[in-house]
Write a protein that holds these residues in place. Sequence first.
Motif, PDB file in Angstrom:
ATOM      1  N   ILE A 151       0.917  -1.264  -0.091  1.00  0.00           N
ATOM      2  CA  ILE A 151      -0.164   0.118   0.098  1.00  0.00           C
ATOM      3  C   ILE A 151       1.037   1.168  -0.106  1.00  0.00           C
ATOM      4  O   ILE A 151       2.029   1.186   0.345  1.00  0.00           O
ATOM      5  N   ASN A 152       0.662   2.206  -0.851  1.00  0.00           N
ATOM      6  CA  ASN A 152       1.358   3.387  -0.983  1.00  0.00           C
ATOM      7  C   ASN A 152       2.787   2.936  -1.608  1.00  0.00           C
ATOM      8  O   ASN A 152       3.801   3.298  -1.061  1.00  0.00           O
ATOM      9  N   PRO A 153       2.737   2.288  -2.628  1.00  0.00           N
ATOM     10  CA  PRO A 153       4.002   1.706  -3.124  1.00  0.00           C
ATOM     11  C   PRO A 153       5.123   2.999  -4.075  1.00  0.00           C
ATOM     12  O   PRO A 153       4.414   4.116  -4.407  1.00  0.00           O
ATOM     13  N   SER A 154       6.359   2.775  -3.789  1.00  0.00           N
ATOM     14  CA  SER A 154       7.006   3.473  -4.610  1.00  0.00           C
ATOM     15  C   SER A 154       7.272   2.751  -6.021  1.00  0.00           C
ATOM     16  O   SER A 154       7.022   1.705  -5.871  1.00  0.00           O
ATOM     17  N   TRP A 155       7.617   3.702  -7.065  1.00  0.00           N
ATOM     18  CA  TRP A 155       7.816   2.974  -8.360  1.00  0.00           C
ATOM     19  C   TRP A 155       9.324   2.945  -8.649  1.00  0.00           C
ATOM     20  O   TRP A 155       9.897   4.193  -8.855  1.00  0.00           O
ATOM     21  N   TYR A 156       9.932   1.913  -8.668  1.00  0.00           N
ATOM     22  CA  TYR A 156      11.200   1.776  -9.013  1.00  0.00           C
ATOM     23  C   TYR A 156      11.539   1.770 -10.556  1.00  0.00           C
ATOM     24  O   TYR A 156      11.156   0.607 -11.022  1.00  0.00           O
ATOM     25  N   VAL A 157      11.828   2.688 -11.092  1.00  0.00           N
ATOM     26  CA  VAL A 157      11.422   2.721 -12.752  1.00  0.00           C
ATOM     27  C   VAL A 157      12.483   1.745 -13.419  1.00  0.00           C
ATOM     28  O   VAL A 157      13.683   1.685 -13.139  1.00  0.00           O
ATOM     29  N   PRO A 158      11.972   0.727 -14.248  1.00  0.00           N
ATOM     30  CA  PRO A 158      12.623  -0.174 -14.973  1.00  0.00           C
ATOM     31  C   PRO A 158      13.945   0.482 -15.659  1.00  0.00           C
ATOM     32  O   PRO A 158      13.539   1.443 -16.157  1.00  0.00           O
ATOM     33  N   ARG A 159      15.117  -0.122 -15.576  1.00  0.00           N
ATOM     34  CA  ARG A 159      16.227   0.538 -16.552  1.00  0.00           C
ATOM     35  C   ARG A 159      15.529   0.893 -18.136  1.00  0.00           C
ATOM     36  O   ARG A 159      16.136   1.930 -18.395  1.00  0.00           O
ATOM     37  N   SER A 160      15.080  -0.145 -18.415  1.00  0.00           N
ATOM     38  CA  SER A 160      14.697   0.224 -20.082  1.00  0.00           C
ATOM     39  C   SER A 160      13.616   1.333 -20.011  1.00  0.00           C
ATOM     40  O   SER A 160      13.802   1.817 -21.225  1.00  0.00           O
ATOM     41  N   PRO A 195       5.863   7.291  -3.162  1.00  0.00           N
ATOM     42  CA  PRO A 195       4.355   7.081  -3.095  1.00  0.00           C
ATOM     43  C   PRO A 195       3.774   8.502  -3.117  1.00  0.00           C
ATOM     44  O   PRO A 195       3.997   9.642  -2.502  1.00  0.00           O
ATOM     45  N   SER A 196       2.571   8.577  -4.129  1.00  0.00           N
ATOM     46  CA  SER A 196       1.570   9.650  -4.033  1.00  0.00           C
ATOM     47  C   SER A 196       0.366   9.038  -4.847  1.00  0.00           C
ATOM     48  O   SER A 196       0.622   8.200  -5.702  1.00  0.00           O
ATOM     49  N   ARG A 197      -0.597   9.887  -5.057  1.00  0.00           N
ATOM     50  CA  ARG A 197      -1.788   9.645  -5.967  1.00  0.00           C
ATOM     51  C   ARG A 197      -1.445   9.653  -7.485  1.00  0.00           C
ATOM     52  O   ARG A 197      -2.170   9.116  -8.025  1.00  0.00           O
ATOM     53  N   GLY A 198      -0.372  10.456  -7.819  1.00  0.00           N
ATOM     54  CA  GLY A 198       0.090  10.404  -9.196  1.00  0.00           C
ATOM     55  C   GLY A 198       1.065   9.479  -9.304  1.00  0.00           C
ATOM     56  O   GLY A 198       1.798   9.066 -10.747  1.00  0.00           O
ATOM     57  N   ASN A 199       1.492   8.366  -8.455  1.00  0.00           N
ATOM     58  CA  ASN A 199       2.497   7.467  -8.823  1.00  0.00           C
ATOM     59  C   ASN A 199       2.002   6.653  -9.802  1.00  0.00           C
ATOM     60  O   ASN A 199       0.797   6.195 -10.131  1.00  0.00           O
ATOM     61  N   ALA A 200       2.950   6.058 -10.729  1.00  0.00           N
ATOM     62  CA  ALA A 200       2.639   5.128 -12.153  1.00  0.00           C
ATOM     63  C   ALA A 200       1.899   4.039 -11.608  1.00  0.00           C
ATOM     64  O   ALA A 200       1.076   3.262 -12.433  1.00  0.00           O
ATOM     65  N   LEU A 201       2.176   3.567 -10.173  1.00  0.00           N
ATOM     66  CA  LEU A 201       1.657   2.326  -9.824  1.00  0.00           C
ATOM     67  C   LEU A 201       0.181   2.650  -8.856  1.00  0.00           C
ATOM     68  O   LEU A 201      -0.379   1.520  -8.550  1.00  0.00           O
ATOM     69  N   GLY A 202      -0.401   3.885  -8.595  1.00  0.00           N
ATOM     70  CA  GLY A 202      -1.283   4.052  -7.960  1.00  0.00           C
ATOM     71  C   GLY A 202      -1.051   4.078  -6.609  1.00  0.00           C
ATOM     72  O   GLY A 202       0.083   4.200  -6.211  1.00  0.00           O
ATOM     73  N   LEU A 203      -2.070   3.429  -5.927  1.00  0.00           N
ATOM     74  CA  LEU A 203      -1.958   3.410  -4.331  1.00  0.00           C
ATOM     75  C   LEU A 203      -1.723   2.145  -3.838  1.00  0.00           C
ATOM     76  O   LEU A 203      -1.737   2.062  -2.786  1.00  0.00           O
TER      77      LEU A 203
END
Length: 541
Positions: free
Chosen positions: A348-357, A411-419
């Motif tokens: 819940i409230n995830p961070s997005w670790y952007v894939p290198r690609s 984490p945020s509401r605009g995070n690419a993974l959502g909430l």
Amino acid sequence: MLPLTCIRKPFVYSIAAAAMFAFAQPVQAENTDLKFPAFAQAVAEAALGDSEVAAYYRANGYAPIWTGATEAERARLQALLKAILSASDHGLPVAAYDTTELTRMMRDISSPRAQGEVEVALTHLFLTYAHQIQTGILTPSDIDPGMTRDPHRRDGTEILNAFTAAENPEAFMHSLVPGSDEYARLMHKKFELERLIERGGWGQQVQAGALKPGESGLAVVQLRNRLIAMGYLSRSATITYDAAIQGAVQRFQEDAGLNADGVAGPATIDAINVPMEERLRSVIVAMERERWLSIDRSKRYIWVNLTDFTARVVDAGSITFETRSVVGQNRSDTRTPEFSDVMEHLIINPSWYVPRSISVGEYLPGMIASGGSGSGHLQLIDGAGRVVPRSAVNWEAYTPASFPYDLKQPPSRGNALGLVKFMFPNQHNVYLHDTPTKYLFDHETRAYSHGCIRLQKPFDFAYVLLAAQESDPKTFFQDILVTGRETQVNLVDPVPVHLVYRTAFSDLRGHMSYRADVYGRDAKVWAALEAAGVHLPGYES
């Protein structure tokens, strides 16, 4: 010209007759080493190159399991012959079960050596059937790199040991057939489509780009007749697109995964015009795919059909939750793979670790060109996991390929993974998650992601999963959500997840639904099945 089913039966009857005749005759012994008689030597030589068969006969002392005169051997042979008679019913390659040469070999048995050769030929026939009917004809990963499913092919020696130990050989052969209700429904649909094709199919295609309620004319009549033939409309003589046709179109659209508005737009007309032979190919491919899959359907599991753009929670065969999904774009590097794993936790409230690609392909070029001012929602992370201020970076010193930092979105509401995201750790780094781009769920075809599966109702999905361990799952979830802190919640009972690709599938009422081959994978599977000898039932001279 005879139907294939008429051609197959003489093969089996002739081999049965040959077997009963040959195995009832005394076989004259040959001069050979008494420690390794001619039959055993022939079996050993015929099994060369097949380690499983060779290992089995070594272990059983080169004793016959088919070609002797005991009641048990006759029962095994009869069970095998009865099973292969139905091989084409399962969409198996007919040529693999052509017993013409084997029949000739049986009729010519005149020595222990010839008997040994027939013995091993029957064992190979048995294992071919056992492997193909139980775990499939093909190896998925050989067909497409995105099909990483392991059918769990059984060891041939293990199958032979189980078969020869079985009290009822016919029951054992039947146990090899996939036991799922879905396989039975697909097989029933296969028979139905074959019968309809013999009678002329669904009739003339609709010669129109689109039709709407109130229209009249030849194209409406074609639409009416095709809907009647497909079972969506009762017999009618109308030439006008009336309420009955509109209702039939809606029912068809629901089964085809289209917007069920009752208007026969281009996508609906295209789906209605798909030839019956193509639908039959989809069903045969789905039967092969079902043979690849092993599911304990008595327990909870998550079912994500990539072609249907849905994710479901299934409990003891009943769908208890369903939501729309978005899957990977139809590109070589973003198509969602097919595999099974186990969901262990949610974040819940995830961070997005952007894939290198994605970093190199989408974000870093602009960030470097702007001196670090672009993509301000992303943090720079060094090798120790620390956040690096953008002002501390010499942007001119790097290219996207040499950039030493990772990108992270907090984490945020605009995070690419959502909430919330749902984790089943796997080699593909694919999972289910929320998304801020909700509008995509309104599209009929929803292939837009980088490979992960986005859910339209992720909170409700979480509540269903957490209900197994929390008395008030909604409050539990929301209390964590409002903190804004990244929090992992383990599932007390992990849930199997199956990412599947089915362009033909049934609902619990037995109705068949069809979907587009969005990644072209079913076309590849069918081509491979054809190369293996599978074809649509028809007529041969």
